[in-house]
Design a protein around this motif. Structure first.
Motif, mmCIF file in Angstrom:
data_model
loop_
_atom_site.group_PDB
_atom_site.id
_atom_site.type_symbol
_atom_site.label_atom_id
_atom_site.label_comp_id
_atom_site.label_asym_id
_atom_site.label_seq_id
_atom_site.Cartn_x
_atom_site.Cartn_y
_atom_site.Cartn_z
ATOM 1 N N ASP A 63 6.266 9.211 6.645
ATOM 2 C CA ASP A 63 5.858 7.590 6.404
ATOM 3 C C ASP A 63 4.798 7.272 5.391
ATOM 4 O O ASP A 63 5.063 6.412 4.777
ATOM 5 C CB ASP A 63 5.344 7.242 7.814
ATOM 6 N N GLY A 64 3.780 8.138 5.254
ATOM 7 C CA GLY A 64 2.838 7.834 4.206
ATOM 8 C C GLY A 64 3.439 8.030 2.947
ATOM 9 O O GLY A 64 3.076 7.114 2.094
ATOM 10 N N ALA A 65 4.138 8.850 2.735
ATOM 11 C CA ALA A 65 5.039 9.101 1.173
ATOM 12 C C ALA A 65 5.663 8.077 1.077
ATOM 13 O O ALA A 65 5.834 7.549 -0.012
ATOM 14 C CB ALA A 65 5.708 10.472 1.410
ATOM 15 N N ILE A 66 6.504 7.431 1.850
ATOM 16 C CA ILE A 66 7.193 6.169 1.657
ATOM 17 C C ILE A 66 6.261 4.880 1.485
ATOM 18 O O ILE A 66 6.720 4.377 0.410
ATOM 19 C CB ILE A 66 8.241 6.086 2.910
ATOM 20 N N ARG A 67 5.315 4.778 2.156
ATOM 21 C CA ARG A 67 4.434 3.692 1.987
ATOM 22 C C ARG A 67 3.752 3.822 0.486
ATOM 23 O O ARG A 67 3.571 2.726 -0.173
ATOM 24 C CB ARG A 67 3.316 3.811 2.977
ATOM 25 N N ASN A 68 3.510 5.046 0.059
ATOM 26 C CA ASN A 68 3.194 5.106 -1.289
ATOM 27 C C ASN A 68 4.043 4.922 -2.688
ATOM 28 O O ASN A 68 3.684 4.171 -3.397
ATOM 29 C CB ASN A 68 2.499 6.538 -1.410
ATOM 30 N N LYS A 69 5.367 5.239 -2.149
ATOM 31 C CA LYS A 69 6.325 4.871 -3.192
ATOM 32 C C LYS A 69 6.532 3.299 -3.162
ATOM 33 O O LYS A 69 6.605 2.832 -4.354
ATOM 34 C CB LYS A 69 7.474 5.478 -2.770
ATOM 35 N N LEU A 70 6.316 2.686 -2.109
ATOM 36 C CA LEU A 70 6.650 1.265 -1.986
ATOM 37 C C LEU A 70 5.413 0.539 -2.817
ATOM 38 O O LEU A 70 5.777 -0.479 -3.457
ATOM 39 C CB LEU A 70 6.840 0.750 -0.586
ATOM 40 N N LYS A 71 4.447 0.879 -2.494
ATOM 41 C CA LYS A 71 3.360 0.423 -3.220
ATOM 42 C C LYS A 71 3.211 0.574 -4.616
ATOM 43 O O LYS A 71 3.132 -0.440 -5.353
ATOM 44 C CB LYS A 71 1.950 1.105 -2.643
ATOM 45 N N LYS A 72 3.695 1.755 -5.084
ATOM 46 C CA LYS A 72 3.697 1.957 -6.888
ATOM 47 C C LYS A 72 5.060 0.971 -6.943
ATOM 48 O O LYS A 72 4.835 0.647 -8.113
ATOM 49 C CB LYS A 72 4.139 3.509 -7.012
ATOM 50 N N TRP A 73 5.905 1.056 -6.306
ATOM 51 C CA TRP A 73 7.136 0.088 -6.952
ATOM 52 C C TRP A 73 6.612 -1.337 -7.029
ATOM 53 O O TRP A 73 6.908 -2.032 -7.917
ATOM 54 C CB TRP A 73 8.323 0.335 -5.840
ATOM 55 N N ASN A 74 5.984 -1.818 -5.852
ATOM 56 C CA ASN A 74 5.542 -3.296 -5.913
ATOM 57 C C ASN A 74 4.613 -3.384 -7.251
ATOM 58 O O ASN A 74 4.573 -4.520 -7.782
ATOM 59 C CB ASN A 74 4.626 -3.509 -4.635
ATOM 60 N N ARG A 75 3.708 -2.420 -7.294
ATOM 61 C CA ARG A 75 2.792 -2.646 -8.471
ATOM 62 C C ARG A 75 3.616 -2.785 -10.060
ATOM 63 O O ARG A 75 3.447 -3.330 -10.645
ATOM 64 C CB ARG A 75 1.725 -1.583 -8.699
ATOM 65 N N SER A 76 4.617 -1.837 -9.988
ATOM 66 C CA SER A 76 5.232 -1.964 -11.319
ATOM 67 C C SER A 76 6.031 -3.341 -11.413
ATOM 68 O O SER A 76 6.255 -3.718 -12.544
ATOM 69 C CB SER A 76 6.241 -0.641 -11.104
ATOM 70 N N GLN A 77 6.667 -4.013 -10.483
ATOM 71 C CA GLN A 77 7.319 -5.046 -10.449
ATOM 72 C C GLN A 77 6.440 -6.269 -10.887
ATOM 73 O O GLN A 77 7.080 -6.957 -11.413
ATOM 74 C CB GLN A 77 8.135 -5.318 -9.226
ATOM 75 N N ARG A 78 5.212 -6.154 -10.341
ATOM 76 C CA ARG A 78 4.346 -7.163 -10.531
ATOM 77 C C ARG A 78 4.125 -7.202 -12.136
ATOM 78 O O ARG A 78 3.979 -8.174 -12.769
ATOM 79 C CB ARG A 78 2.968 -7.120 -9.930
ATOM 80 N N TRP A 79 3.894 -6.109 -12.814
ATOM 81 C CA TRP A 79 3.377 -5.856 -14.341
ATOM 82 C C TRP A 79 4.834 -6.079 -14.974
ATOM 83 O O TRP A 79 4.776 -6.698 -16.037
ATOM 84 C CB TRP A 79 3.050 -4.430 -14.488
ATOM 85 N N SER A 80 5.962 -6.072 -14.590
ATOM 86 C CA SER A 80 7.217 -6.341 -15.340
ATOM 87 C C SER A 80 7.345 -7.800 -15.518
ATOM 88 O O SER A 80 8.362 -8.007 -16.053
ATOM 89 C CB SER A 80 8.309 -5.553 -14.801
ATOM 90 N N ILE A 81 6.982 -8.644 -14.492
ATOM 91 C CA ILE A 81 7.346 -10.011 -14.374
ATOM 92 C C ILE A 81 6.486 -10.875 -15.629
ATOM 93 O O ILE A 81 5.523 -10.500 -16.155
ATOM 94 C CB ILE A 81 6.899 -10.566 -13.214
#
Length: 64
Positions: A46-64
């Motif tokens: 569960d912790g690994a999935i949360r970390n992947k989602l956080k990284k993905w969300n950060r990368s999406q913010r920067w791409s906008i």
């Protein structure tokens, strides 16, 4: 360092079976590990999935 008893693929399969509804106790008895180990694997997974989602969300913010 001790040798791992189960491969990552096996652990993923155990977690999938638990998520699909197999009782934890039955799963542990069938494959020969403790309920504590299963809980630890669930927590780590569960912790690994949360970390992947956080990284993905950060990368999406920067791409906008």
């Amino acid at each position: 360092m001790s040798r791992k008893r189960f491969k990552e693929e096996q652990i993923a399969d155990f977690l999938r079976q638990a998520k699909e509804g197999m009782p934890d106790k039955a799963l542990c008895e069938q494959y020969g590990f403790s309920i504590t180990t299963l809980r630890r694997w669930k927590e780590l997974h569960d912790g690994a999935i949360r970390n992947k989602l956080k990284k993905w969300n950060r990368s999406q913010r920067w791409s906008i």
